[in-house]
Scaffold this motif. Structure first.
Motif, PDB file in Angstrom:
ATOM      1  N   PRO A  53      13.240   5.931 -11.224  1.00  0.00           N
ATOM      2  CA  PRO A  53      13.223   4.790 -10.304  1.00  0.00           C
ATOM      3  C   PRO A  53      12.097   3.829 -10.675  1.00  0.00           C
ATOM      4  CG  PRO A  53      12.635   6.849  -9.150  1.00  0.00           C
ATOM      5  CD  PRO A  53      12.722   7.160 -10.605  1.00  0.00           C
ATOM      6  N   GLY A  55      10.083   0.213  -9.334  1.00  0.00           N
ATOM      7  CA  GLY A  55       9.887  -0.872  -8.374  1.00  0.00           C
ATOM      8  C   GLY A  55       9.333  -2.065  -9.121  1.00  0.00           C
ATOM      9  N   GLY A  56       8.058  -2.384  -8.865  1.00  0.00           N
ATOM     10  CA  GLY A  56       7.428  -3.512  -9.552  1.00  0.00           C
ATOM     11  C   GLY A  56       6.829  -3.149 -10.899  1.00  0.00           C
ATOM     12  N   SER A  58       4.123  -1.527 -11.534  1.00  0.00           N
ATOM     13  CA  SER A  58       2.669  -1.762 -11.568  1.00  0.00           C
ATOM     14  C   SER A  58       1.855  -0.474 -11.619  1.00  0.00           C
ATOM     15  CB  SER A  58       2.235  -2.610 -10.367  1.00  0.00           C
ATOM     16  OG  SER A  58       2.470  -1.931  -9.162  1.00  0.00           O
ATOM     17  N   ASN A  59       2.539   0.675 -11.713  1.00  0.00           N
ATOM     18  CA  ASN A  59       1.786   1.926 -11.811  1.00  0.00           C
ATOM     19  C   ASN A  59       2.442   2.886 -12.806  1.00  0.00           C
ATOM     20  OD1 ASN A  59      -0.678   2.853 -10.899  1.00  0.00           O
ATOM     21  ND2 ASN A  59       0.233   4.254  -9.417  1.00  0.00           N
ATOM     22  N   ASN A 122       6.292  -2.566  -4.858  1.00  0.00           N
ATOM     23  CA  ASN A 122       7.277  -2.611  -3.782  1.00  0.00           C
ATOM     24  C   ASN A 122       7.048  -1.508  -2.756  1.00  0.00           C
ATOM     25  OD1 ASN A 122       8.314  -4.715  -5.182  1.00  0.00           O
ATOM     26  ND2 ASN A 122      10.160  -3.675  -5.890  1.00  0.00           N
ATOM     27  N   GLY A 132      -3.734   2.849  -1.172  1.00  0.00           N
ATOM     28  CA  GLY A 132      -4.910   2.675  -0.332  1.00  0.00           C
ATOM     29  C   GLY A 132      -5.825   1.606  -0.881  1.00  0.00           C
ATOM     30  N   ILE A 182      13.195   6.878  -2.909  1.00  0.00           N
ATOM     31  CA  ILE A 182      12.890   6.407  -1.554  1.00  0.00           C
ATOM     32  C   ILE A 182      13.684   5.129  -1.306  1.00  0.00           C
ATOM     33  CG2 ILE A 182      11.039   5.480  -0.083  1.00  0.00           C
ATOM     34  CD1 ILE A 182       9.162   7.475  -1.665  1.00  0.00           C
ATOM     35  N   ARG A 228     -10.163  -9.054  -4.139  1.00  0.00           N
ATOM     36  CA  ARG A 228      -9.319  -8.477  -5.195  1.00  0.00           C
ATOM     37  C   ARG A 228      -9.177  -9.453  -6.366  1.00  0.00           C
ATOM     38  NH1 ARG A 228      -6.188  -3.926  -3.491  1.00  0.00           N
ATOM     39  NH2 ARG A 228      -5.059  -4.322  -5.399  1.00  0.00           N
ATOM     40  N   TYR A 342       5.545   7.669 -18.726  1.00  0.00           N
ATOM     41  CA  TYR A 342       6.912   7.995 -19.164  1.00  0.00           C
ATOM     42  C   TYR A 342       6.969   7.783 -20.673  1.00  0.00           C
ATOM     43  CZ  TYR A 342       8.323   7.760 -14.287  1.00  0.00           C
ATOM     44  OH  TYR A 342       8.446   7.985 -12.937  1.00  0.00           O
TER      45      TYR A 342
HETATM   46  P1  FAD Z   1       6.285   1.396 -10.019  1.00  0.00           P
HETATM   47  O1  FAD Z   1       5.185   1.149 -10.990  1.00  0.00           O
HETATM   48  O2  FAD Z   1       7.581   0.743 -10.267  1.00  0.00           O
HETATM   49  O3  FAD Z   1       6.492   2.981  -9.901  1.00  0.00           O
HETATM   50  C1  FAD Z   1       5.389   3.842  -9.735  1.00  0.00           C
HETATM   51  C2  FAD Z   1       5.930   5.270  -9.588  1.00  0.00           C
HETATM   52  O4  FAD Z   1       6.689   5.373  -8.385  1.00  0.00           O
HETATM   53  C3  FAD Z   1       6.886   5.668 -10.716  1.00  0.00           C
HETATM   54  O5  FAD Z   1       6.752   7.054 -10.941  1.00  0.00           O
HETATM   55  C4  FAD Z   1       8.254   5.363 -10.130  1.00  0.00           C
HETATM   56  O6  FAD Z   1       9.290   6.157 -10.699  1.00  0.00           O
HETATM   57  C5  FAD Z   1       8.042   5.713  -8.681  1.00  0.00           C
HETATM   58  N1  FAD Z   1       8.892   4.925  -7.776  1.00  0.00           N
HETATM   59  C6  FAD Z   1       8.950   3.584  -7.698  1.00  0.00           C
HETATM   60  N2  FAD Z   1       9.830   3.229  -6.727  1.00  0.00           N
HETATM   61  C7  FAD Z   1      10.321   4.379  -6.214  1.00  0.00           C
HETATM   62  C8  FAD Z   1      11.273   4.684  -5.205  1.00  0.00           C
HETATM   63  N3  FAD Z   1      11.885   3.725  -4.506  1.00  0.00           N
HETATM   64  N4  FAD Z   1      11.545   5.982  -4.952  1.00  0.00           N
HETATM   65  C9  FAD Z   1      10.927   6.980  -5.654  1.00  0.00           C
HETATM   66  N5  FAD Z   1      10.035   6.750  -6.627  1.00  0.00           N
HETATM   67  C10 FAD Z   1       9.728   5.462  -6.890  1.00  0.00           C
HETATM   68  N6  FAD Z   1      -2.662   1.028  -5.870  1.00  0.00           N
HETATM   69  C11 FAD Z   1      -3.360   1.387  -4.757  1.00  0.00           C
HETATM   70  O7  FAD Z   1      -3.075   2.428  -4.145  1.00  0.00           O
HETATM   71  N7  FAD Z   1      -4.381   0.611  -4.295  1.00  0.00           N
HETATM   72  C12 FAD Z   1      -4.748  -0.535  -4.895  1.00  0.00           C
HETATM   73  O8  FAD Z   1      -5.658  -1.207  -4.439  1.00  0.00           O
HETATM   74  C13 FAD Z   1      -4.031  -0.932  -6.065  1.00  0.00           C
HETATM   75  N8  FAD Z   1      -4.370  -2.071  -6.720  1.00  0.00           N
HETATM   76  C14 FAD Z   1      -3.695  -2.433  -7.840  1.00  0.00           C
HETATM   77  C15 FAD Z   1      -4.054  -3.634  -8.478  1.00  0.00           C
HETATM   78  C16 FAD Z   1      -3.382  -4.048  -9.620  1.00  0.00           C
HETATM   79  C17 FAD Z   1      -3.793  -5.336 -10.289  1.00  0.00           C
HETATM   80  C18 FAD Z   1      -2.316  -3.273 -10.121  1.00  0.00           C
HETATM   81  C19 FAD Z   1      -1.555  -3.740 -11.329  1.00  0.00           C
HETATM   82  C20 FAD Z   1      -1.942  -2.078  -9.492  1.00  0.00           C
HETATM   83  C21 FAD Z   1      -2.636  -1.660  -8.343  1.00  0.00           C
HETATM   84  N9  FAD Z   1      -2.304  -0.465  -7.667  1.00  0.00           N
HETATM   85  C22 FAD Z   1      -2.976  -0.108  -6.526  1.00  0.00           C
HETATM   86  C23 FAD Z   1      -1.223   0.405  -8.182  1.00  0.00           C
HETATM   87  C24 FAD Z   1       0.195  -0.021  -7.716  1.00  0.00           C
HETATM   88  O9  FAD Z   1       0.180  -1.338  -7.233  1.00  0.00           O
HETATM   89  C25 FAD Z   1       0.733   0.906  -6.623  1.00  0.00           C
HETATM   90  O10 FAD Z   1       0.779   2.227  -7.089  1.00  0.00           O
HETATM   91  C26 FAD Z   1       2.151   0.481  -6.172  1.00  0.00           C
HETATM   92  O11 FAD Z   1       2.538   1.235  -5.045  1.00  0.00           O
HETATM   93  C27 FAD Z   1       3.180   0.646  -7.284  1.00  0.00           C
HETATM   94  O12 FAD Z   1       4.368   0.017  -6.849  1.00  0.00           O
HETATM   95  P2  FAD Z   1       5.523  -0.347  -7.883  1.00  0.00           P
HETATM   96  O13 FAD Z   1       6.700  -0.775  -7.082  1.00  0.00           O
HETATM   97  O14 FAD Z   1       5.026  -1.313  -8.891  1.00  0.00           O
HETATM   98  O15 FAD Z   1       5.775   1.078  -8.544  1.00  0.00           O
END
Ligand code: FAD
Ligand code: EPU
Length: 350
Positions: A53, A55-56, A58-59, A122, A132, A182, A228, A342
């Motif tokens: 899966p 989302g954005g 970003s992790n 997302n 957090g 999710i 930030r 990955y």
């Molecule tokens: P993705 O990168 O797309 O996915 C991350 C993980 O979650 C992967 O393993 C993916 O398979 C899984 N996943 C994604 N969507 C789903 C779904 N619907 N169901 C099941 N699994 C799923 N994090 C913090 O906690 N605090 C911060 O302050 C913070 N600051 C950040 C600042 C920057 C500049 C950046 C780039 C990142 C930051 N992060 C922070 C990390 C990130 O933003 C969070 O972890 C965020 O929740 C990731 O969301 P995403 O949709 O981009 O996830």
């Protein structure tokens, strides 16, 4: 079998991960509805492929080729479910952008997420690591989530206890890893603002801006965004995944040892233990702003690894290992990666 969801093959994910790493998914689908998600999962089952899966992005740290079906979870919707004098219950679908959801909650006089403003990504990924920032975590307002079981295609319900949230942790990173997608999250927010200004920098900035005047939720949200933007690189300008390592937890005896040798070490109490500022450790190891080839640490925040352009997932991984090694040599502390890795061969320890 006929699959209503559009499946693309050999799909480039370079625009879909904030580190900007080149990566090709063997198959890729965008799921806008639960039915599309179910049909994408049926496709993966038929091909006997793992599902990732997204989302954005970003992790995540992506390898060059993912022999999997990558599903961009794009379900949309934000709803106020109920409101009384204390509590506003809200629900958001997984594909909603987190920061837009935070702003929407404030527009709806529902408070508690303001400190989590501007976290990329997302809603659906927020519970994975219990996002957090600035003294607040998702778990503080979390009620439940709905997640599709990858095996059965059925949607199941998880309350807070069953999510087993911890610092940057949940059951979805452990026992139930890679088993669910999710689809929606439900939160209980406050009907009146209860400012959480315990994080020094945030309280200081608001005091400078407002003096004795009590901040509104929008004031807090804006201050968080400004802090930030000052400290963290904007992924649209410099590829990054936020903090690359977790802040490590150490025992009281370990803390005593470190404190003796490094009296200025930055640490916060965490129950009986201590949480060390990993950024400080990396900085003090002389690695702030360091770079090797296309990968380095960010000049303003050593905990963030950046892609200066042209890096691959392996370059990022290799640089991150050097950082881990140098910090371990200097402080005897092991840093644990925060973003999910990955890689095609999946032989790399997580
Ligand atoms: P993705 O990168 O797309 O996915 C991350 C993980 O979650 C992967 O393993 C993916 O398979 C899984 N996943 C994604 N969507 C789903 C779904 N619907 N169901 C099941 N699994 C799923 N994090 C913090 O906690 N605090 C911060 O302050 C913070 N600051 C950040 C600042 C920057 C500049 C950046 C780039 C990142 C930051 N992060 C922070 C990390 C990130 O933003 C969070 O972890 C965020 O929740 C990731 O969301 P995403 O949709 O981009 O996830
Ligand atoms: N520090 C240094 N040098 C650096 C970086 C930090 O000395 O290069 C020191 C700072 O001076 C400060 C301490 O380390 O005393 C903590 O730094 P900061 O306030 O920037 O927070 P952090 O612990 O590095 C954590 C989260 C962030 C979150 C902020 C704000 C983790 C792994 N990171 O960072 O989350 O936004 O607190 O709450 O817990 C993320 O997870 O991706 C993320 C960005």
């Amino acid at each position: 079998m006929n699959f209503p969801v559009k499946i693309c093959d050999n799909y480039s994910l370079v625009e879909r991960n904030t580190l900007g790493l080149p990566s090709t998914a063997r198959y890729y689908a965008e799921a806008n509805t639960v039915a599309e998600l179910q049909s994408a999962l049926a496709f993966a089952r038929e091909k006997q492929l793992p599902v990732i899966p997204l989302g954005g992005g970003s992790n995540v740290v992506l390898g060059d080729f993912l022999d999997a079906l990558v599903v961009h979870v794009n379900l949309k919707g934000k709803t106020v479910l109920s409101r009384d004098q204390d509590c506003v219950r809200v629900r958001a679908e997984a594909g909603e952008n987190w920061h837009e959801f935070v702003l929407w909650s404030l527009d709806n006089q529902a408070y508690g997420l303001e400190n989590l403003s501007l976290i990329p990504g997302n809603v659906g990924a927020a519970p994975i690591q219990n996002i957090g920032a600035y003294g607040v975590e998702l778990t503080d307002s979390f009620v439940s989530l709905e997640a599709m079981n990858l095996e059965s295609g059925q949607v199941e319900y998880f309350d807070r206890q069953s999510c087993r949230f911890g610092y940057r942790d949940s059951v979805f990173k452990r026992e139930k890893r890679d088993q669910y997608i999710i689809v929606a999250v439900t939160l209980d927010l406050d009907a009146t603002l209860k400012p959480n200004l315990g994080y020094g920098q945030l309280g200081d900035l608001l005091a400078r801006r407002l003096g004795d005047q009590a901040p509104s939720a929008v004031d807090i949200s804006r201050a968080v965004c400004d802090i930030r933007r000052e400290k963290l690189p904007d992924p649209s300008e410099v590829g990054n995944a936020g903090s690359f390592f977790k802040n490590p937890e150490v025992s009281p005896s370990e803390m005593d040892r470190l404190k003796q040798e490094y009296p200025n070490i930055v640490a916060y109490p965490l129950g009986q233990n201590w949480k060390l500022a990993a950024g400080w450790l990396i900085d003090q190891a002389g690695l702030k702003g360091e770079r090797e080839g296309c990968v380095g640490t960010y000049q303003k925040q050593a905990l963030v690894l950046v892609n200066h352009g042209g890096a691959t997932g392996r370059d990022v991984l290799s640089f991150s290992r050097q950082v881990q090694q140098k910090v371990n040599e200097k402080f005897g502390v092991q840093l644990e990666r925060e973003p999910r890795l990955y890689m095609d061969d999946d032989k790399i320890p997580l």
